[in-house]
Scaffold this motif. Structure first.
Motif, mmCIF file in Angstrom:
data_model
loop_
_atom_site.group_PDB
_atom_site.id
_atom_site.type_symbol
_atom_site.label_atom_id
_atom_site.label_comp_id
_atom_site.label_asym_id
_atom_site.label_seq_id
_atom_site.Cartn_x
_atom_site.Cartn_y
_atom_site.Cartn_z
ATOM 1 N N VAL A 176 23.234 35.866 23.029
ATOM 2 C CA VAL A 176 24.171 36.086 21.816
ATOM 3 C C VAL A 176 23.450 36.455 20.927
ATOM 4 C CG1 VAL A 176 26.059 35.312 20.421
ATOM 5 C CG2 VAL A 176 25.930 34.578 22.903
ATOM 6 N N ASP A 177 23.686 37.665 19.886
ATOM 7 C CA ASP A 177 22.978 38.186 18.903
ATOM 8 C C ASP A 177 23.193 37.379 17.623
ATOM 9 O OD1 ASP A 177 21.328 39.710 17.397
ATOM 10 O OD2 ASP A 177 22.832 41.492 17.218
ATOM 11 N N THR A 178 22.370 36.181 17.520
ATOM 12 C CA THR A 178 22.630 35.116 16.558
ATOM 13 C C THR A 178 21.288 35.207 15.776
ATOM 14 O OG1 THR A 178 21.391 33.412 17.776
ATOM 15 C CG2 THR A 178 23.814 33.431 17.777
ATOM 16 N N GLU A 179 21.148 34.729 14.501
ATOM 17 C CA GLU A 179 19.974 34.817 13.742
ATOM 18 C C GLU A 179 18.750 34.205 14.430
ATOM 19 O OE1 GLU A 179 18.744 33.468 9.271
ATOM 20 O OE2 GLU A 179 20.685 33.144 10.060
ATOM 21 N N LYS A 180 19.126 33.136 14.915
ATOM 22 C CA LYS A 180 18.065 32.338 15.827
ATOM 23 C C LYS A 180 17.471 33.260 16.923
ATOM 24 C CE LYS A 180 15.418 28.892 16.948
ATOM 25 N NZ LYS A 180 14.532 28.555 15.913
ATOM 26 N N LEU A 181 18.267 33.922 17.659
ATOM 27 C CA LEU A 181 17.677 34.635 18.781
ATOM 28 C C LEU A 181 16.953 35.806 17.801
ATOM 29 C CD1 LEU A 181 17.430 35.201 21.810
ATOM 30 C CD2 LEU A 181 19.551 36.730 21.449
ATOM 31 N N ARG A 182 17.428 36.350 16.979
ATOM 32 C CA ARG A 182 16.556 37.520 16.260
ATOM 33 C C ARG A 182 15.284 37.086 15.901
ATOM 34 N NH1 ARG A 182 22.084 38.778 14.447
ATOM 35 N NH2 ARG A 182 21.534 37.590 12.637
ATOM 36 N N GLN A 183 15.241 35.915 15.291
ATOM 37 C CA GLN A 183 14.016 35.229 14.870
ATOM 38 C C GLN A 183 13.028 35.084 16.019
ATOM 39 O OE1 GLN A 183 15.135 31.664 12.778
ATOM 40 N NE2 GLN A 183 15.798 32.528 10.851
ATOM 41 N N ASN A 185 12.909 36.754 18.343
ATOM 42 C CA ASN A 185 12.169 38.399 19.052
ATOM 43 C C ASN A 185 11.962 39.089 17.866
ATOM 44 O OD1 ASN A 185 13.061 38.432 21.977
ATOM 45 N ND2 ASN A 185 14.623 36.971 21.116
ATOM 46 N N ASP A 186 11.164 38.595 16.942
ATOM 47 C CA ASP A 186 10.703 39.451 15.725
ATOM 48 C C ASP A 186 11.585 40.392 15.024
ATOM 49 O OD1 ASP A 186 7.935 38.868 16.519
ATOM 50 O OD2 ASP A 186 7.758 40.115 18.010
ATOM 51 N N GLY A 187 12.742 39.723 14.782
ATOM 52 C CA GLY A 187 13.761 40.357 14.232
ATOM 53 C C GLY A 187 14.956 41.183 14.947
ATOM 54 N N ASP A 188 14.794 41.533 16.075
ATOM 55 C CA ASP A 188 15.666 42.395 16.797
ATOM 56 C C ASP A 188 15.768 41.762 18.011
ATOM 57 O OD1 ASP A 188 17.125 44.508 17.673
ATOM 58 O OD2 ASP A 188 15.438 45.781 17.668
ATOM 59 N N ALA A 189 16.733 41.579 18.602
ATOM 60 C CA ALA A 189 17.282 41.006 20.112
ATOM 61 C C ALA A 189 18.022 42.045 20.776
ATOM 62 C CB ALA A 189 17.810 39.765 19.919
ATOM 63 N N SER A 190 18.060 43.306 20.339
ATOM 64 C CA SER A 190 18.955 44.283 20.939
ATOM 65 C C SER A 190 18.644 44.812 22.257
ATOM 66 C CB SER A 190 19.286 45.700 20.113
ATOM 67 O OG SER A 190 17.728 46.086 19.957
ATOM 68 N N HIS A 191 17.045 44.382 22.673
ATOM 69 C CA HIS A 191 16.604 44.642 24.146
ATOM 70 C C HIS A 191 17.133 43.509 25.089
ATOM 71 C CE1 HIS A 191 14.081 41.777 22.135
ATOM 72 N NE2 HIS A 191 13.432 41.661 23.696
ATOM 73 N N LYS A 192 17.765 42.566 24.608
ATOM 74 C CA LYS A 192 18.091 41.546 25.788
ATOM 75 C C LYS A 192 19.347 42.139 26.543
ATOM 76 C CE LYS A 192 15.293 38.402 24.551
ATOM 77 N NZ LYS A 192 14.179 37.783 25.425
#
Length: 241
Positions: A176-183, A185-192
């Motif tokens: 889920v594209d949460t702030e924690k997941l982005r943190q 992943n260096d600010g970008d989790a779109s590759h998940k």
């Protein structure tokens, strides 16, 4: 409804809180850092309590106070993540993971169930992860083991409380594209793979709660991906570490 969300100051927990507040429900949000609540909206039905789910005394007090009137729905979204496949777990971090992800959840469910049993009505919900669907294998993470424990706890409480009209739901989301997941992943989790927005995840969760499902795994693509992963031989899984 009177709804208590532990771990509700950010991410999925806060997204769920806002959903239920907009629907006119009474919501108490609990978390370690209330300053993370940065919403510009003001909800008259919102109350906030600072607590750590690992603090049994504070947890018991918060549930006791909120349940004086009624506790209809408890959602436990609190969790602690540590990537022990790439970093070494020390004793303090190991204990923190166990207290937050396993024993804290069990205590919260036990305390809430005590109040719900007196009225023979209520609903317990825990946010797990598809990581909990991974079978144990050489090099498997402690985080996955903790999330498997969440699923086991939910099943145990569901069987125990079903005769008393108390539902128990295990929520098992993929990425889920949460702030924690982005943190993480260096600010970008779109590759998940098959990543969902918070809004879409809330739709799945609210629907599962409304239908009083025993378990809700989403998205379906992740469910099948994990199944395929679990068929891999142990030798290949060992290399994943």
């Amino acid at each position: 409804m009177n709804i208590m969300i532990i771990g509700g100051t950010s991410g999925i927990g806060w997204a769920l809180a806002e959903h239920y507040l907009r629907d006119g429900h009474n919501v108490m949000v609990c978390g370690r850092d209330l300053q993370r609540l940065t919403s510009d909206h003001h909800y008259p039905m919102l109350s906030c309590t600072q607590l750590d789910i690992a603090d049994n005394v504070a947890l018991a007090k918060a549930i006791e106070v909120f349940a004086e009137e009624s506790l209809d729905l408890l959602i436990v979204s609190a969790g602690f993540y540590f990537n022990d496949r790439h970093q070494t777990l020390d004793a303090a971090t190991t204990l923190r993971m166990l207290q937050t992800n396993v024993s804290g959840l069990n205590t919260a469910f036990e305390l809430a169930a005590e109040h719900m049993l007196s009225k023979k009505n209520g609903h317990l919900v825990a946010i797990s992860s598809v990581a909990g669907l991974l079978k144990d294998y050489p090099g498997a993470s402690l985080y996955s083991a903790c999330k498997r424990s969440v699923l086991s706890l939910c099943e145990t409480y569901r069987i125990a409380l079903a005769p008393f009209s108390i539902a128990v739901t295990a929520i098992v989301p993929g990425y889920v594209d949460t702030e924690k997941l982005r943190q993480l992943n260096d600010g970008d989790a779109s590759h998940k793979p098959f990543i969902l927005t918070e809004e879409k995840a809330v739709e799945y969760i609210v629907d599962a709660i409304h239908r009083r499902l025993a378990i809700s795994i989403f998205p379906w693509q992740m469910r099948w991906l994990i199944k395929l992963f679990n068929y891999l031989p142990s030798q290949l899984l060992r290399l994943r570490k």
